[in-house]
Write a protein that holds these residues in place. Structure first.
Motif, PDB file in Angstrom:
ATOM      1  N   CYS A 183      35.535  49.932  43.107  1.00 17.31           N
ATOM      2  CA  CYS A 183      34.699  48.824  42.649  1.00 17.31           C
ATOM      3  C   CYS A 183      33.430  48.681  43.495  1.00 17.31           C
ATOM      4  O   CYS A 183      32.434  48.120  43.034  1.00 17.31           O
ATOM      5  N   GLU A 238      36.255  46.956  27.982  1.00 15.17           N
ATOM      6  CA  GLU A 238      37.103  47.231  29.145  1.00 15.17           C
ATOM      7  C   GLU A 238      36.344  47.097  30.467  1.00 15.17           C
ATOM      8  O   GLU A 238      36.961  46.976  31.526  1.00 15.17           O
ATOM      9  N   ALA A 241      37.224  43.731  31.400  1.00 20.94           N
ATOM     10  CA  ALA A 241      38.590  43.339  31.027  1.00 20.94           C
ATOM     11  C   ALA A 241      39.398  42.978  32.268  1.00 20.94           C
ATOM     12  O   ALA A 241      39.099  43.409  33.384  1.00 20.94           O
ATOM     13  N   VAL A 245      44.567  44.887  31.217  1.00 23.00           N
ATOM     14  CA  VAL A 245      43.948  45.813  30.261  1.00 23.00           C
ATOM     15  C   VAL A 245      43.323  46.999  30.989  1.00 23.00           C
ATOM     16  O   VAL A 245      43.439  48.142  30.564  1.00 23.00           O
ATOM     17  N   ASN A 246      42.652  46.723  32.090  1.00 20.86           N
ATOM     18  CA  ASN A 246      41.985  47.765  32.873  1.00 20.86           C
ATOM     19  C   ASN A 246      42.344  47.594  34.346  1.00 20.86           C
ATOM     20  O   ASN A 246      41.685  46.862  35.085  1.00 20.86           O
ATOM     21  N   ALA A 248      41.791  49.274  36.855  1.00 22.02           N
ATOM     22  CA  ALA A 248      40.740  49.655  37.799  1.00 22.02           C
ATOM     23  C   ALA A 248      39.895  48.460  38.225  1.00 22.02           C
ATOM     24  O   ALA A 248      39.191  48.521  39.241  1.00 22.02           O
ATOM     25  N   ASN A 249      39.958  47.371  37.468  1.00 23.95           N
ATOM     26  CA  ASN A 249      39.169  46.181  37.796  1.00 23.95           C
ATOM     27  C   ASN A 249      39.837  45.288  38.842  1.00 23.95           C
ATOM     28  O   ASN A 249      39.308  44.214  39.172  1.00 23.95           O
ATOM     29  N   SER A 262      39.758  38.205  30.992  1.00 25.98           N
ATOM     30  CA  SER A 262      38.815  39.205  30.502  1.00 25.98           C
ATOM     31  C   SER A 262      37.465  38.575  30.180  1.00 25.98           C
ATOM     32  O   SER A 262      37.390  37.466  29.643  1.00 25.98           O
TER      33      SER A 262
END
Length: 417
Positions: A183, A238, A241, A245-246, A248-249, A262
């Motif tokens: 990130c 995404e 999101a 859902v994602n 990686a966030n 989201s």
């Protein structure tokens, strides 16, 4: 640059626990000038250092009103102070100061002051206890005729796909606001230009200092802008999101583990700890809850989606619109009676539409460049086609050529007994 504000019509009812009712007012339009300055080539021309100052000039004829128009909205300095001291022993003291300064959770200010800054009574009073505190506030305070930090870009001389990609920002190769390396990565260009020969299968990366993060966009459809062909790229849902859902966030959850729904991004870590939450305008592509929490939200794709149209041959941006909404997190805080019985809200303050479209003269030049480029690109295919055609003609001519009949002597056997 167009700014749209949400004017609050029922402040007393909101403090009693009712839903906020807002009316969108705008646009307030500014012409944006953003040249590259202090350009310096580095490392044998493989990198370029530059500043990107931005200057905004009010365009009265393109605006709904003037910078003197009054807007009732959340008092962001007060909301910030209350969030900061809600668990502190000084909270009650600050609440008393706020009462003495007649500081409420909602206030009325000029559009120009909200954007570019004004002296805030509460901050001025607190400055006596904290001299380093700036007693001015504005959503874009000290951001007119200034730059957002020094950039170093790749020139693309070693790899054309690196053209204008950000190598460093403020001397750093990555950010330090978020909790994961992924990130914190600085990816892509700043969105002003891209490398040539873009394909539909590519994922385009962009870095936005306004968003305090990098993001990406994917091909949506082919478009034409002033007779120039383009590919439209948009950030998929995404990108913003939530972690379910994602995953990686997860690094954008601030503090770690405190993940929002989201469509929302908590940027307090890069906005002086102000309880600022960014989202698409009108909570477009966010959880429906946030749309229903505020009377007056009407999200739609055409007006509230971020998009960028790029000529795929040259990488030139022919049309773009960056849409972003500034919200403030609000909740009832027992130490501060200024919050009343307010619901827990993500309250919309304003949103911006930073847009550009290629001018007519540049469009004509780009049309000519695209035509020439298409000819150059197609030359190998033209040559191959001509080769095939000539080959067919040659075969036809050979097949039509008469073979002379042999003589009796030529038909005799070579060996006789």
């Amino acid at each position: 640059m167009q700014y749209y504000f949400f004017n609050l019509t029922n402040p007393a009812e909101v403090l009693d626990g009712d839903k906020p009712a807002v009316v969108e007012i705008g646009p307030y339009t500014y012409r944006e000038y953003r040249p590259m300055t202090d350009v310096e080539f580095l490392e044998n021309g493989t990198k370029v250092a530059a500043l990107n100052p931005k200057t905004y000039v009010f365009e009265r004829n393109m605006s709904i009103g003037s910078e003197d128009d009054l807007i009732r909205t959340v008092n962001i300095p007060a909301a910030t102070v209350m969030q900061k001291y809600k668990d502190s022993i000084f909270g009650s003291v600050i609440s008393t100061i706020m009462t003495g300064e007649k500081t409420g959770l909602f206030e009325v200010h000029r559009v120009g002051d909200l954007l570019w800054g004004y002296e805030d009574r509460l901050l001025k009073a607190l400055k006596a206890f904290e001299p380093s505190l700036d007693d001015h506030f504005g959503l874009f305070y000290m951001m007119n005729a200034t730059d957002d930090g020094a950039y170093t870009f790749y020139s693309g001389s070693e790899n054309y796909q690196d053209f204008t990609r950000v190598a460093e920002w403020k001397g750093q190769r990555s950010l330090n606001w978020w909790s994961t390396d992924e990130c914190n990565m600085i990816n892509g260009t700043i969105g002003a230009s891209f490398h040539a020969v873009i394909t539909k299968q590519e994922t385009l990366y962009l870095f936005s200092s306004d968003l305090c993060r990098s993001l990406y966009a994917r091909f949506e459809k082919e478009v034409w802008v002033k007779n120039v062909p383009g590919y439209r790229f948009v950030p998929p849902s995404e990108v913003f999101a939530n972690v379910t859902v994602n995953p990686a966030n997860a690094g954008f959850c601030v503090p770690a583990g405190n993940c929002l729904s989201s469509g929302l991004l908590n940027v307090s870590v890069c906005k002086q700890d102000a309880p600022i939450i960014l989202s698409p305008p009108h909570f477009y592509q966010t959880d429906e809850k946030f749309v229903q929490d505020i009377f007056g939200m009407r999200p739609n794709k055409e007006n509230h989606e971020t998009r960028i149209d790029i000529n795929p041959l040259t990488g030139y941006v022919i049309q773009a619109a960056k849409r972003m909404q500034v919200n403030v997190f609000l909740e009832k805080i027992s130490k501060f009676r200024q919050t009343g019985d307010i619901r827990t809200l993500v309250f919309p303050v304003m949103y911006l539409n930073e847009s550009v479209v290629i001018d007519d003269d540049s469009a004509e030049k780009l049309q000519a460049a695209v035509t020439q480029g298409n000819i150059v690109i197609n030359i190998p295919f033209i040559i191959i086609g001509l080769g095939i055609l000539l080959g067919v003609v040659f075969m036809v001519l050979i097949s039509r050529k008469r073979i002379p009949e042999s003589t009796p002597d030529e038909r005799k056997p070579l060996l006789t007994s």
